[in-house]
Design a protein around this motif. Sequence first.
Motif, PDB file in Angstrom:
ATOM      1  N   LEU A  82       8.408   4.721   5.277  1.00 14.24           N
ATOM      2  CA  LEU A  82       7.830   3.905   4.218  1.00 14.24           C
ATOM      3  C   LEU A  82       8.877   2.922   3.708  1.00 14.24           C
ATOM      4  CD1 LEU A  82       6.109   6.875   2.416  1.00 14.24           C
ATOM      5  CD2 LEU A  82       4.976   5.125   3.778  1.00 14.24           C
ATOM      6  N   PRO A  83       8.545   1.628   3.644  1.00 18.98           N
ATOM      7  CA  PRO A  83       9.523   0.652   3.135  1.00 18.98           C
ATOM      8  C   PRO A  83       9.718   0.845   1.637  1.00 18.98           C
ATOM      9  CG  PRO A  83       7.413  -0.407   3.543  1.00 18.98           C
ATOM     10  CD  PRO A  83       7.295   0.997   4.037  1.00 18.98           C
ATOM     11  N   ARG A  84      10.978   0.821   1.212  1.00 15.78           N
ATOM     12  CA  ARG A  84      11.316   1.050  -0.203  1.00 15.78           C
ATOM     13  C   ARG A  84      12.134  -0.122  -0.742  1.00 15.78           C
ATOM     14  NH1 ARG A  84      10.292   6.459  -1.625  1.00 15.78           N
ATOM     15  NH2 ARG A  84       9.844   7.759   0.165  1.00 15.78           N
ATOM     16  N   ASP A  85      12.007  -0.333  -2.057  1.00 17.11           N
ATOM     17  CA  ASP A  85      12.788  -1.389  -2.705  1.00 17.11           C
ATOM     18  C   ASP A  85      14.124  -0.828  -3.171  1.00 17.11           C
ATOM     19  OD1 ASP A  85      12.187   0.123  -4.944  1.00 17.11           O
ATOM     20  OD2 ASP A  85      10.843  -1.347  -5.844  1.00 17.11           O
ATOM     21  N   GLY A  86      14.862  -1.586  -3.967  1.00 15.13           N
ATOM     22  CA  GLY A  86      16.188  -1.177  -4.422  1.00 15.13           C
ATOM     23  C   GLY A  86      16.190   0.069  -5.292  1.00 15.13           C
ATOM     24  N   GLN A  87      15.092   0.322  -6.011  1.00 12.73           N
ATOM     25  CA  GLN A  87      15.003   1.515  -6.858  1.00 12.73           C
ATOM     26  C   GLN A  87      14.342   2.687  -6.120  1.00 12.73           C
ATOM     27  OE1 GLN A  87      13.867  -1.566  -8.205  1.00 12.73           O
ATOM     28  NE2 GLN A  87      15.854  -1.862  -9.179  1.00 12.73           N
ATOM     29  N   GLN A  88      14.227   2.580  -4.812  1.00 12.22           N
ATOM     30  CA  GLN A  88      13.625   3.613  -3.946  1.00 12.22           C
ATOM     31  C   GLN A  88      12.136   3.826  -4.202  1.00 12.22           C
ATOM     32  OE1 GLN A  88      15.151   5.054  -1.265  1.00 12.22           O
ATOM     33  NE2 GLN A  88      16.691   3.527  -1.768  1.00 12.22           N
ATOM     34  N   ASN A  89      11.452   2.813  -4.746  1.00 14.40           N
ATOM     35  CA  ASN A  89      10.002   2.866  -4.912  1.00 14.40           C
ATOM     36  C   ASN A  89       9.346   2.369  -3.626  1.00 14.40           C
ATOM     37  OD1 ASN A  89      10.148   3.711  -7.618  1.00 14.40           O
ATOM     38  ND2 ASN A  89      10.484   1.596  -8.270  1.00 14.40           N
ATOM     39  N   ILE A  90       8.249   2.999  -3.241  1.00 14.09           N
ATOM     40  CA  ILE A  90       7.545   2.600  -2.018  1.00 14.09           C
ATOM     41  C   ILE A  90       6.853   1.263  -2.251  1.00 14.09           C
ATOM     42  CG2 ILE A  90       5.747   3.230  -0.385  1.00 14.09           C
ATOM     43  CD1 ILE A  90       6.281   6.153  -1.139  1.00 14.09           C
ATOM     44  N   MET A  91       7.055   0.339  -1.317  1.00 16.88           N
ATOM     45  CA  MET A  91       6.442  -0.979  -1.415  1.00 16.88           C
ATOM     46  C   MET A  91       5.096  -0.977  -0.680  1.00 16.88           C
ATOM     47  SD  MET A  91       9.884  -3.346  -0.905  1.00 16.88           S
ATOM     48  CE  MET A  91       9.502  -3.632   0.766  1.00 16.88           C
ATOM     49  N   GLY A  92       4.119  -1.707  -1.226  1.00 16.10           N
ATOM     50  CA  GLY A  92       2.834  -1.889  -0.568  1.00 16.10           C
ATOM     51  C   GLY A  92       1.860  -0.736  -0.727  1.00 16.10           C
ATOM     52  N   LEU A  93       2.069   0.104  -1.718  1.00 13.82           N
ATOM     53  CA  LEU A  93       1.200   1.252  -1.965  1.00 13.82           C
ATOM     54  C   LEU A  93      -0.018   0.793  -2.753  1.00 13.82           C
ATOM     55  CD1 LEU A  93       1.844   4.180  -1.157  1.00 13.82           C
ATOM     56  CD2 LEU A  93       2.506   4.589  -3.493  1.00 13.82           C
ATOM     57  N   GLU A  94      -1.211   1.191  -2.329  1.00 11.05           N
ATOM     58  CA  GLU A  94      -2.437   0.823  -3.025  1.00 11.05           C
ATOM     59  C   GLU A  94      -3.322   2.062  -3.172  1.00 11.05           C
ATOM     60  OE1 GLU A  94      -6.325  -1.997  -2.244  1.00 11.05           O
ATOM     61  OE2 GLU A  94      -4.498  -2.410  -1.134  1.00 11.05           O
ATOM     62  N   TYR A  95      -3.386   2.587  -4.384  1.00 10.36           N
ATOM     63  CA  TYR A  95      -4.229   3.753  -4.663  1.00 10.36           C
ATOM     64  C   TYR A  95      -4.630   3.754  -6.116  1.00 10.36           C
ATOM     65  CZ  TYR A  95      -5.870   8.592  -4.872  1.00 10.36           C
ATOM     66  OH  TYR A  95      -6.628   9.714  -5.043  1.00 10.36           O
ATOM     67  N   ASN A  96      -5.921   3.708  -6.384  1.00 12.95           N
ATOM     68  CA  ASN A  96      -6.451   3.756  -7.736  1.00 12.95           C
ATOM     69  C   ASN A  96      -7.562   4.806  -7.764  1.00 12.95           C
ATOM     70  OD1 ASN A  96      -7.455   3.363 -10.275  1.00 12.95           O
ATOM     71  ND2 ASN A  96      -7.631   1.133 -10.094  1.00 12.95           N
ATOM     72  N   PRO A  97      -7.230   6.054  -8.142  1.00  7.33           N
ATOM     73  CA  PRO A  97      -8.224   7.121  -8.080  1.00  7.33           C
ATOM     74  C   PRO A  97      -9.405   6.933  -9.036  1.00  7.33           C
ATOM     75  CG  PRO A  97      -6.204   7.909  -9.083  1.00  7.33           C
ATOM     76  CD  PRO A  97      -5.938   6.528  -8.589  1.00  7.33           C
ATOM     77  N   THR A  98      -9.242   6.165 -10.113  1.00  8.24           N
ATOM     78  CA  THR A  98     -10.371   5.941 -11.015  1.00  8.24           C
ATOM     79  C   THR A  98     -11.370   4.959 -10.417  1.00  8.24           C
ATOM     80  OG1 THR A  98      -9.128   4.227 -12.183  1.00  8.24           O
ATOM     81  CG2 THR A  98      -9.039   6.459 -13.090  1.00  8.24           C
ATOM     82  N   LEU A  99     -10.894   4.019  -9.629  1.00  7.73           N
ATOM     83  CA  LEU A  99     -11.776   3.042  -8.983  1.00  7.73           C
ATOM     84  C   LEU A  99     -12.414   3.619  -7.722  1.00  7.73           C
ATOM     85  CD1 LEU A  99     -12.737   0.116  -9.171  1.00  7.73           C
ATOM     86  CD2 LEU A  99     -10.810  -0.520  -7.732  1.00  7.73           C
ATOM     87  N   ASP A 100     -11.603   4.170  -6.826  1.00  8.31           N
ATOM     88  CA  ASP A 100     -12.102   4.791  -5.589  1.00  8.31           C
ATOM     89  C   ASP A 100     -11.096   5.850  -5.144  1.00  8.31           C
ATOM     90  OD1 ASP A 100     -13.235   5.527  -3.205  1.00  8.31           O
ATOM     91  OD2 ASP A 100     -13.142   3.550  -2.276  1.00  8.31           O
ATOM     92  N   PRO A 101     -11.378   7.129  -5.393  1.00  2.00           N
ATOM     93  CA  PRO A 101     -10.407   8.176  -5.035  1.00  2.00           C
ATOM     94  C   PRO A 101     -10.274   8.402  -3.538  1.00  2.00           C
ATOM     95  CG  PRO A 101     -12.418   9.151  -5.879  1.00  2.00           C
ATOM     96  CD  PRO A 101     -12.553   7.667  -6.050  1.00  2.00           C
ATOM     97  N   ASN A 102     -11.177   7.860  -2.746  1.00  2.52           N
ATOM     98  CA  ASN A 102     -11.127   8.044  -1.294  1.00  2.52           C
ATOM     99  C   ASN A 102     -10.696   6.788  -0.559  1.00  2.52           C
ATOM    100  OD1 ASN A 102     -11.854  10.769  -1.241  1.00  2.52           O
ATOM    101  ND2 ASN A 102     -14.007  10.227  -1.497  1.00  2.52           N
ATOM    102  N   TYR A 103      -9.875   5.971  -1.202  1.00  6.60           N
ATOM    103  CA  TYR A 103      -9.283   4.803  -0.538  1.00  6.60           C
ATOM    104  C   TYR A 103      -7.807   4.778  -0.877  1.00  6.60           C
ATOM    105  CZ  TYR A 103      -8.258   0.069   0.932  1.00  6.60           C
ATOM    106  OH  TYR A 103      -7.716  -1.015   1.567  1.00  6.60           O
ATOM    107  N   PHE A 104      -6.993   4.930   0.147  1.00  4.87           N
ATOM    108  CA  PHE A 104      -5.543   4.921  -0.004  1.00  4.87           C
ATOM    109  C   PHE A 104      -4.981   4.023   1.084  1.00  4.87           C
ATOM    110  CE2 PHE A 104      -1.481   7.277   1.128  1.00  4.87           C
ATOM    111  CZ  PHE A 104      -0.739   6.668   0.135  1.00  4.87           C
ATOM    112  N   ALA A 105      -4.216   2.998   0.694  1.00  9.78           N
ATOM    113  CA  ALA A 105      -3.639   2.061   1.648  1.00  9.78           C
ATOM    114  C   ALA A 105      -2.142   1.939   1.398  1.00  9.78           C
ATOM    115  CB  ALA A 105      -4.309   0.695   1.536  1.00  9.78           C
ATOM    116  N   PHE A 106      -1.403   1.764   2.487  1.00 12.79           N
ATOM    117  CA  PHE A 106       0.042   1.624   2.381  1.00 12.79           C
ATOM    118  C   PHE A 106       0.564   0.902   3.618  1.00 12.79           C
ATOM    119  CE2 PHE A 106      -0.966   5.616   4.375  1.00 12.79           C
ATOM    120  CZ  PHE A 106      -0.066   5.757   5.408  1.00 12.79           C
ATOM    121  N   THR A 107       1.822   0.510   3.564  1.00 13.91           N
ATOM    122  CA  THR A 107       2.482  -0.131   4.693  1.00 13.91           C
ATOM    123  C   THR A 107       3.423   0.872   5.317  1.00 13.91           C
ATOM    124  OG1 THR A 107       2.351  -2.272   3.597  1.00 13.91           O
ATOM    125  CG2 THR A 107       3.938  -2.069   5.398  1.00 13.91           C
TER     126      THR A 107
END
Length: 142
Positions: free
Chosen positions: A53-78
Motif C-alpha cells: 500500500l502506498p503511504r505518505d510521509g506520516q505513514q498514512n495509506i494514500m488513495g483509500l476510499e471507504y465510507n461505511p455510512t454511505l455504502d458499507p460494501n464498497y471499499f477501494a484502494f490503490t
Amino acid sequence: MKKAHILAITVIAVAIGIIMSAAGDASVYVSFGEARERAAEGNLTKVHVVGRLPRDGQQNIMGLEYNPTLDPNYFAFTLVDTNRIAQRVVYFNPKPQDFDKSEQVVITGAMRNNVFVADKILLKCPSKYVEKDIKGATASVN
C-alpha cells in the motif's frame, strides 16, 4: 469383472474427478500488467496479485476510499505490485479489519474496465518484533 476391480475403477474415477475440479479453482500469481493482458484477451479467470500500500510521509495509506455510512460494501484502494505498477482495486465487501496496519496485501480477483475487482483480500500484518527491540534485548551473563 470381479467386484474388487469395479470398486477400484470407481475409486480412481472419483479421485480423478476431485483433482480436476480442484485444478479448475486454482489461480496464479501475476502482476497487474499481466492481469490487464489476460483481461484484454478475454480471459477473466481469477488471479492473485501481491503488493504494498502506498503511504505518505506520516505513514498514512494514500488513495483509500471507504465510507461505511454511505455504502458499507464498497471499499477501494490503490495497490502497488512487485513491478511497482500502481492499480486501483475495488472490493465489494466491508474494509478488512487491520487493513491500515498491513505491510503487504494479496488480492484475488480479475481486471474489469481498467479496475481490479477483488473477491478476496489477504493481509500480511507487521511483525510484533521491531528490529530496535531485538537489538536492545540481550541476555546478561553474570
